[in-house]
Every structure is written in structure tokens, then in C-alpha cells.
Design an enzyme around this catalytic site. Structure first.
Site, PDB file in Angstrom:
ATOM      1  CD  GLN A  93      95.797 -72.678  22.483  1.00  0.00           C
ATOM      2  OE1 GLN A  93      95.497 -73.847  22.261  1.00  0.00           O
ATOM      3  NE2 GLN A  93      94.889 -71.717  22.591  1.00  0.00           N
ATOM      4  CB  VAL A 140      91.216 -71.921  18.058  1.00  0.00           C
ATOM      5  CG1 VAL A 140      91.553 -72.732  19.316  1.00  0.00           C
ATOM      6  CG2 VAL A 140      89.791 -71.396  18.135  1.00  0.00           C
ATOM      7  CB  SER A 141      96.839 -70.474  19.297  1.00  0.00           C
ATOM      8  OG  SER A 141      96.668 -69.084  19.211  1.00  0.00           O
ATOM      9  CB  ALA A 142      98.979 -74.740  16.958  1.00  0.00           C
ATOM     10  NE  ARG A 190      92.575 -76.378  20.050  1.00  0.00           N
ATOM     11  CZ  ARG A 190      92.912 -76.404  18.758  1.00  0.00           C
ATOM     12  NH1 ARG A 190      92.523 -77.414  18.011  1.00  0.00           N
ATOM     13  NH2 ARG A 190      93.624 -75.432  18.233  1.00  0.00           N
TER      14      ARG A 190
END
Length: 722
Positions: free
Chosen positions: A91, A85-87, A53
Site C-alpha cells: 500500500q 486488507v492489503s499488506a 488500521r
């Protein structure tokens, strides 16, 4: 924040990198997601342990990259996040909901790279991943990161997701579509293969839930719990209109995202008078979510909106103002009601317990508050303990909808049908050796089922428990009793006087050998062992009376194969001797002409026919308040109640109807504004017609009333034969 330039780098302080390397941090993140239940399958777990990530977030330290939180990437000119960038937790939830398999073809809407890489791990080399974003800077960034992590086989497209290029869609459509932007609509139904999945953060009345759907016969059907979430908003053709309105003078903002916006300019005087407060007796824990209540209210209440207060212009009228999220509210003409809550104590863990209260403002504020409070109680009785509502999404061009749906919401491309599973309350039909029934006199001063009537012991089902568990708990809490031989007897569905569903109760039968005076009652007024003959002289709850009659007729009903007892349907009585429908009509005369509106051709009443601004009086509303409200809602005209005068009463009875209609006609001496078409689904135009040249296509009783008004006749008795 500007997008990165040059080659990809990871900005990690050397000491931090040595102590907590990316691999260790990635493993710890995966461990947390598994422990919290967001990761539930081995395949999704492996993807989170594999994809780095931190490569997709080089602007932040590596430890921040592996925190379970959102990472902003780009900002709009007004400072709002436009790409992120989503949590990881959301996700993971959405990937699990997508049910991806090796070989699947997947479309991701809203790019960034990291989520696309996770999807690529799940579908493997035999599958394909296409990720789309409208922002070229975002897709350029994603392309570089995916190449750096070995996922350069992911196809990255710069396009408006609402208008994908034809060559982006594989033959047979996609096996799954995953939307990673906050979207108001779902125009991608046609891109999903039959049996495929669509997972999206769907926005309904400003509330956003991640919902998993399965495509069946051209429809999307939800079969996953709804998850409250937040994403950056979709851009391009799919961007939504909040239908934002500002109430003058008080810094109060109202947003009508779904449904027809109501005029709000006339609401300012509503806040010049003391507010009304209606308590609901419905409580919620301090950390307990109640988002399904707000979704229910949004569908159940016409004129629903979200209320917020501009802190720079707050006059203190809305107290307390909504702190985190806009409050649920409804507009009723010159009045408004909003959902609030008061802290009334603490639970055994010291957490706050809050009661929902409704604040009403304006001349009809109390009526609006009562209307909202009743819907809160309806949700409490029937839906609160259910897992989640079921949502069916169909194209707007389709004619069918879920026949069991309680609420229909129209979008630009689709129509949402929301069905609310009913979780029954519980009741105990207790008998003794003499054939008597234990009846419970409920308090008349509480908004509860059977208030002021003789009923059965019982209560509501709480979250997660079965009816079998609930009746045992209810009896223990109300009386301290344990009845070992309880068995299902019947399900009672109660309808109101108009035939609308009100509530459902699962009734259990049991035997008890104890005098009523020895039972310690903690709720209600009194317990009494009662013979059937005595019930005729008692104020009985209709459902209880029906259950006793059924028990006398058939003490041992036959259960279905799954143990479900028979259903008894009960309709609450109505007294037609004192009941009539009250209609309020506005008579506006200017320069010898009266204002009339032409009703929509699809109207159930008087299609393509001219009529006065009018409407039915709502529950608890005065006829004057109704006239003011209807004028504002239909025409946008602002009229004070003091400027209205009753000029005619028409007593109307349609042949074949048992309910008379009392039509009241009020003439306004003055008003503000010019008439506008605010409800185009009901009225297509407003026009001033000379009183001596009224249109031929005019509602018959309207013509009769206008003629009587011209002759100063105060009352007309009219029987309409057709």
C-alpha cells in the site's frame, strides 16, 4: 469468513491492549515502513501514523492488524480470498507511486476502507476520494469503517469497475486511479486526466507487478520500477481467462493467459522419452529475484505458457516440479521446454547459487530448450543489469505503439508495448608501444559472446554498476590487471545475419606494457599481442575486427557532450552458399480430397488464397518434427512422425531473392482428430477439396507440387517470377 454484523468492535485482549496500544503499534508499523524504504515522503508517513488500521480489521487482534501482512476479509465459495486488507508495504509503495497531492480527485478500484482513508489523508479536504467494489458486503463494510474513523466524506460505490456510472467520474477525469485488485487489463485509461497517474497490479502471463504509469497523449507510460506483488483477483467484466489446459496422463497443467493457446492433447507422448537438459551458464543467487527474466521470456517466445503440476496426479515426470510459482514454458508442436534451475554451490555468505537450466521434452524438445536457453542468455547479456523494462499502454482502438518496443501483448481493451533498455557489456581495446593489440581467445565450448574466436578482454555489466565500473572489475577478474588510462572508445551493436539486434558492448581503450605470458588468465584459452596484419589469418570476432579497423582509422574518436562514444554497427556474416529456407508441408488426402486452408485476408503471404498446412523449419528442428508441430498448431491434428512419407521436393527460387526455398511435402498415412481453425489470424477455414477440382485461388507452387505428386514425380525445380 463472514462479514461482521452489528456495531464495530476491536477484538483486542485487554492485556495486549494495555501493553501495546493501537497508537504505539501504529507508530512502530510506520517506523518499519520508513526504514524499509516503502514510505519515502513525509505526507505518506503522516497518513500511516494517523489512520487506525485496526478499525478496518476488527476480526483480528490489534497486534495482527499492525503486522506488515495481508488480512483476509472475505472468501469465495472455493476458499480463495475475495477481499482483504492489503499488506501495508505494498500500500505504501503504491501510494508513493501515485504521487498524490492535496486537492487531487482519486479513484480507488477495489474497496476495503483502509487504503481509501490513507488516500483521503493525502488529498485533504480540498480533494475527493471515490472507492468502488463489486461486492455490496465489502462496500457496506467500508462505509461503516470510514464513518467510524472520521473519513465518511469518502464516496463508496457498489459497481463493476469496468462500467462505472457516469456520475462517478468528475469533470476533467481523475488525477489518479489506484487499482487494488489483481487486474489483467487497464480499461480505465479514459478516466485519468492528462498528466495524471494510474497505479495497478497488472497481470501479464500470470505474473503480477505493481506498476506506476503517467498519462501522456492518451497513453499510459510506466516510469516506476516494477514491484512483484499479489492481490485478490478482479471480478466482473474485467475477470481474466487463464486459458488453462491439462496434458493427459501426467498431471501437467499449462496456462496460456496472454497470446494464442496451443493445443496440448498431443503432448502426453513427449514425456514418455528421456528429457533433454540445456545448461545456460547464467546463475542467480538463492534469494535474488529473477522476475524480469520471466517477463522477458513471456514476450520473446511464441507459445509461452506457465507450467504447474497437480500434486494429486504427479507422476514424477517433471522433476523437480515447480514448488511455489508455475514455471515458464513453451510449447512447440508435440514438444515442450521449461525453465528450471540447479543449485551449483554457495556464495561467500553461504547462500545458494543456482544455474538456470532448460528441460526439453518430446521429439523437438532439444530444439525448444536451445531456443529458450538462447533467450535466457540474451537477457543476461543485454537486459539483466537494467533497472526495469518500460511499458506503454494504449487503447486497442489506437493505431500507434512504441516503435522501440521489443514485445507487444494484446489485451481485451488495451495493447502493451514493452521496451527493454539495453545495458552494454564491456570490452578493453589494449595496445602497446609497438601498435599491437592484446587479443583473447575465448573458449569454444561455452555459450558466451565470441565463443571460439579471438576477441577483446571484457564481460557483462552486473546489476547496478556502470560500464566504467564493470570494465575495471572484468579486467581484474579475468587477468588481475589494472589499466589506469582506460577511456571510452566506441559502442559496438552486433546484429545477427537477419539484421536482428543481438548485443551491445561498450569498448574502452587503454595502454599496457607487459608480455602476454606474464598475464595470469583466469578465463578463456590464451592471450596474444597481435599485429593488424596477423588478424587476417585468425578466427576473429566480427565486433573485435571492426573495432580494430576503426582504431587504425581514427585512434581518438570524438565523444558526445555527455561523454558517449560513437557507435559501430556490425552484422554477423551469413553463408548464402549453404543457406536456404526449408518449408514443411502436410498433404492429407481423404476420399480423393486434399485438406487446404484459406489464408487470412491480412496475411503478408498469399492473402485469401488456399494453401496446405505448412510452416518454416525452426532452428535445430527436423523437417518431420516441423510438419508434426505445424499440423498440431494450425489444425489440432495429431500425427506421428512414423506415419509421414516424403512425396515431393520443390526447389523454389523467387526472382529477386538470393535465398532459395526448399519446400518439402509429406503425406500422412493416418492421423487423429478433425481439422480445426486454431490460428484464426493466419487461416480462416479448413476445407477438403477434390483433387480433380482444386480452388482457383491456390498458391502457385502448391498447385505445382500437388500436380507433381499425382504423377509421382519426386522433384520439381521452379522459378517463380511473381
Amino acid at each position: 469468513m463472514k462479514p461482521p454484523t452489528g456495531r464495530l468492535t476491536v477484538s483486542t485482549p485487554p492485556a495486549t491492549a494495555r501493553q501495546h496500544g493501537p497508537g504505539t503499534l501504529r507508530g512502530r508499523l510506520a517506523d518499519r515502513l520508513v526504514a524499509a524504504g516503502h514510505v519515502r515522503t513525509a505526507a505518506v508517513e503522516a497518513a500511516f501514523r494517523t489512520v487506525p488500521r485496526h478499525v478496518f480489521a476488527p476480526e483480528v487482534p490489534v497486534e495482527t492488524a499492525y503486522a506488515d501482512d495481508v488480512i483476509p476479509v472475505r472468501h469465495a465459495p472455493d476458499g480463495r480470498i475475495s477481499s482483504s486488507v492489503s499488506a501495508p508495504w505494498i500500500q505504501a509503495d503504491m501510494l508513493e507511486a501515485a504521487r498524490l497531492q492535496p486537492g487531487h480527485n482519486v479513484l480507488e478500484i477495489g474497496s476495503g476502507g483502509y487504503n481509501a482513508a490513507l488516500i483521503a489523508e493525502l488529498v485533504g479536504p480540498a480533494g475527493s476520494v471515490t472507492t468502488v467494489d463489486i461486492d455490496a458486503a465489502v462496500t457496506d463494510r467500508a462505509t461503516g469503517f470510514l464513518k467510524a474513523t472520521g473519513h465518511d466524506h469518502v464516496r463508496v460505490i457498489t459497481a463493476d469497475a469496468a462500467h462505472l456510472p457516469p456520475d462517478a467520474v468528475p469533470a476533467g477525469s481523475f488525477d489518479a486511479v489506484i487499482v487494488t485488485v489483481d487486474t489483467w487489463d487497464l480499461p480505465w485509461i479514459g478516466l485519468v486526466a492528462d498528466g495524471g497517474r494510474l497505479v495497478a497490479p497488472l497481470r501479464i502471463h500470470q505474473y503480477v507487478w505493481s506498476i506506476g504509469f503517467t498519462k501522456r497523449n492518451g497513453e499510459l507510460i510506466s516510469d516506476e520500477p516494477l514491484t512483484v506483488c499479489g492481490f485478490v483477483p478482479v471480478q466482473g467484466a474485467g475477470a481474466w481467462n487463464t486459458n488453462h489446459r491439462i496434458v493427459p496422463r501426467h498431471g501437467i497443467h499449462l496456462a496460456f493467459e496472454d497470446g494464442t493457446p496451443r493445443p496440448v492433447d498431443h503432448l502426453a507422448p513427449a514425456f514418455d522419452r528421456p528429457r533433454t537438459e540445456i545448461r545456460t551458464n547464467v546463475t542467480v543467487g538463492g534469494a535474488e529475484p529473477f522476475d524480469t527474466l520471466q517477463l522477458y521470456l513471456a514476450g520473446a517466445l511464441p507459445g509461452f505458457c506457465r507450467l504447474s503440476v497437480d500434486p494429486d496426479h504427479d507422476t514424477g515426470i517433471i522433476c523437480p516440479p515447480p514448488r511455489t510459482w508455475p514455471a515458464a514454458a513453451i510449447v512447440r508442436g508435440t514438444s515442450l521446454a521449461r525453465l528450471a534451475h540447479d543449485r551449483i554451490g554457495d556464495d561467500e555468505r553461504g547462500k545458494g547459487v543456482h544455474e538456470f537450466v532448460i528441460h526439453g521434452y518430446g521429439p523437438a524438445g532439444r530444439q525448444a530448450a536451445c531456443e529458450m536457453a538462447e533467450q535466457v542468455r540474451h537477457w543476461q547479456r543485454n537486459h539483466r543489469a537494467a533497472a526495469c523494462p518500460h511499458i506503454t499502454v494504449i487503447p486497442r482502438t489506437a493505431e500507434s505503439a512504441d516503435p522501440c518496443a521489443a514485445h507487444i501483448i494484446e489485451k481485451q481493451y488495451t495493447r502493451l508495448a514493452i521496451r527493454w533498455p539495453v545495458v552494454p557489456g564491456t570490452a578493453a581495446l589494449l595496445t602497446d608501444d609497438e601498435g599491437r593489440y592484446l587479443l583473447h581467445l575465448r573458449s569454444a565450448n561455452k555459450p558466451i559472446r565470441g565463443a571460439g574466436r579471438w576477441s577483446l578482454l571484457g564481460g557483462t555489466t552486473e546489476g547496478g554498476e556502470t560500464c566504467d565500473d564493470a570494465i575495471v572489475r572484468d579486467l581484474r577478474e579475468e587477468t588481475g590487471l589494472t589499466v589506469p588510462d582506460l577511456t571510452p572508445f566506441a559502442t559496438v551493436d552486433t546484429l545477427d545475419a537477419n539484421g536482428a539486434f543481438k548485443d551491445r558492448v561498450r569498448v574502452y581503450h587503454g595502454t599496457l606494457d607487459r608480455p602476454a605470458h606474464e598475464i595470469e588468465l583466469s578465463e578463456g584459452v590464451q592471450l596474444r599481442w597481435t599485429r593488424v596484419d596477423d588478424t587476417a589469418e585468425m578466427s576473429m570476432d566480427p565486433g573485435t575486427a571492426a573495432v580494430i579497423r576503426e582504431h587504425r582509422r581514427n585512434p581518438r574518436p570524438r565523444l558526445d557532450a555527455d561523454g558517449t562514444p560513437p557507435t559501430i554497427q556490425v552484422r554477423e556474416p551469413s553463408d548464402h552458399r549453404s543457406r536456404s529456407i526449408v518449408g514443411a508441408h502436410l498433404v492429407l488426402v481423404r476420399d480423393g480430397a486434399v485438406l487446404l486452408g484459406k489464408r487470412h485476408p491480412d496475411s503478408a503471404f498469399a492473402p485469401s488464397t488456399w494453401h496446405l498446412p505448412a510452416g518454416h523449419r525452426e532452428r535445430g528442428e527436423s523437417a518431420l518434427a516441423c510438419t508434426v508441430r505445424e499440423a498440431a498448431e494450425e489444425t489440432g491434428l495429431i500425427i506421428a512422425e512414423g506415419d509421414l512419407r516424403l512425396v515431393h521436393t520443390l526447389d523454389l527460387l523467387d526472382v529477386g531473392s538470393t535465398i532459395p526455398r526448399l519446400q518439402l511435402f509429406f503425406k500422412a498415412s493416418r492421423w487423429q482428430g478433425e481439422p480445426r481453425v486454431l490460428e484464426p489470424d493466419r487461416c480462416t477455414e479448413w476445407r477438403w477439396w477434390p483433387l480433380n477440382a482444386l480452388p482457383e485461388q491456390l498458391v502457385d507452387y502448391t498447385r505445382t507440387a500437388l500436380t507433381a505428386i499425382a504423377h509421382e514425380q519426386p522433384y520439381t525445380d521452379m522459378v517463380r517470377t511473381s
